[in-house]
Scaffold this active site. Structure first.
Site, PDB file in Angstrom:
ATOM      1  CG  LEU A   1     -14.171 -55.007  -9.299  1.00  0.00           C
ATOM      2  CD1 LEU A   1     -13.722 -53.896  -8.366  1.00  0.00           C
ATOM      3  CD2 LEU A   1     -15.079 -55.985  -8.558  1.00  0.00           C
ATOM      4  CG  ASP A   2     -20.154 -53.847 -15.010  1.00  0.00           C
ATOM      5  OD1 ASP A   2     -19.707 -53.369 -16.071  1.00  0.00           O
ATOM      6  OD2 ASP A   2     -21.322 -53.656 -14.618  1.00  0.00           O
ATOM      7  CB  VAL A   3     -18.094 -49.203 -14.287  1.00  0.00           C
ATOM      8  CG1 VAL A   3     -18.430 -47.809 -13.740  1.00  0.00           C
ATOM      9  CG2 VAL A   3     -16.590 -49.399 -14.316  1.00  0.00           C
TER      10      VAL A   3
ATOM     11  CB  THR B   1     -21.076 -53.461 -10.897  1.00  0.00           C
ATOM     12  OG1 THR B   1     -21.759 -54.285 -11.853  1.00  0.00           O
ATOM     13  CG2 THR B   1     -20.265 -54.346  -9.970  1.00  0.00           C
TER      14      THR B   1
END
Length: 253
Positions: A9-11, A14
């Protein structure tokens, strides 16, 4: 079992609302250094910052140069004197204090953590990201956090993803999904690593995305049907599902 059992997962953009955090942190920084805390100043900074981050993703610029240059260039554009390095340190402190969640992100992560291994893969500054993940409550659901500053390589390079998979002990790459809002960093990066990708089109962009992702979502809840099989969807809200599946796997071996 889940269609995808590992989500990278990107932060920013996102899981967390970087634009909101950036706006607050920037205005606080301008006020602290007695510079114009105005929307026009922010726009100048954003244009400078976007250009520098694009250069970073292309491998044309190092992170330690970027974070100072953006304020050096801003001061030059404003015709002001100042210490760009000191401004950047102050700004990062303020940025780390703002953990604004994307709507639905925390609830979705809590559900997805029941059926999959979750890990952050981010191009952000490590101390800032760790602080925001902790304050938002997202950190408790992560099996790993991989920030380019520590890993030593940036998205869209494949090495940051390969480092994450190796340290997480993930061997089946076909069950891994990269989730992020950036077509250049997340989607291209996932493709460079030979992984399936999911583009978070939370701004409802109508143009066809390039590069084309494997999946597209407009809300976090839409990710459930991409990741989970029907029996898992029926058990949304149940706890300890991941533990139960892992126990079943061990029994069948």
């Amino acid at each position: 079992m889940a269609y995808y059992n590992c989500l990278l997962l990107d932060v920013d953009g996102t899981l967390l609302d970087f634009e909101a955090a950036e706006h607050k942190a920037f205005m606080e920084t301008m006020e602290h250094f007695e510079l114009p805390a105005a929307s026009e100043t922010l726009e100048v900074y954003l244009e400078i910052n976007r250009g520098l981050w694009a250069a970073l993703e292309k491998g044309q610029l190092k992170r330690d140069k970027l974070v100072v240059q953006r304020f050096a260039q801003l001061l030059e554009a404003l015709g002001k004197q100042g210490n760009a390095a000191e401004m950047n340190r102050w700004y990062l402190d303020q940025l780390g204090a703002h953990a604004d969640l994307i709507p639905g992100a925390l609830e979705a992560v809590a559900e997805l953590a029941e059926v999959a291994t979750l890990a952050v893969v981010s191009n952000g500054v490590e101390r800032v990201q760790l602080s925001r993940l902790r304050d938002s409550g997202l950190d408790r659901y992560m099996d790993g956090v991989f920030v380019s500053e520590r890993v030593g390589t940036e998205k869209p390079g494949r090495r940051i993803f390969e480092t994450a998979l190796r340290q997480l002990g993930i061997e089946s790459r076909g069950k891994v999904l990269v989730v992020g809002d950036s077509l250049t960093a997340d989607i291209q990066g996932g493709q460079n690593a030979g992984l399936a990708t999911c583009w978070c089109n939370f701004k409802a962009v109508e143009d066809a995305p390039q590069p084309a992702p494997t999946h597209v979502i407009r809300t976090w809840q839409e990710l459930y049907r991409i990741v989970m099989e029907p029996d898992e969807l029926e058990n949304l809200g149940s706890k300890n599902r991941k533990h139960q599946f892992e126990q079943l796997e061990r029994t069948e071996q």
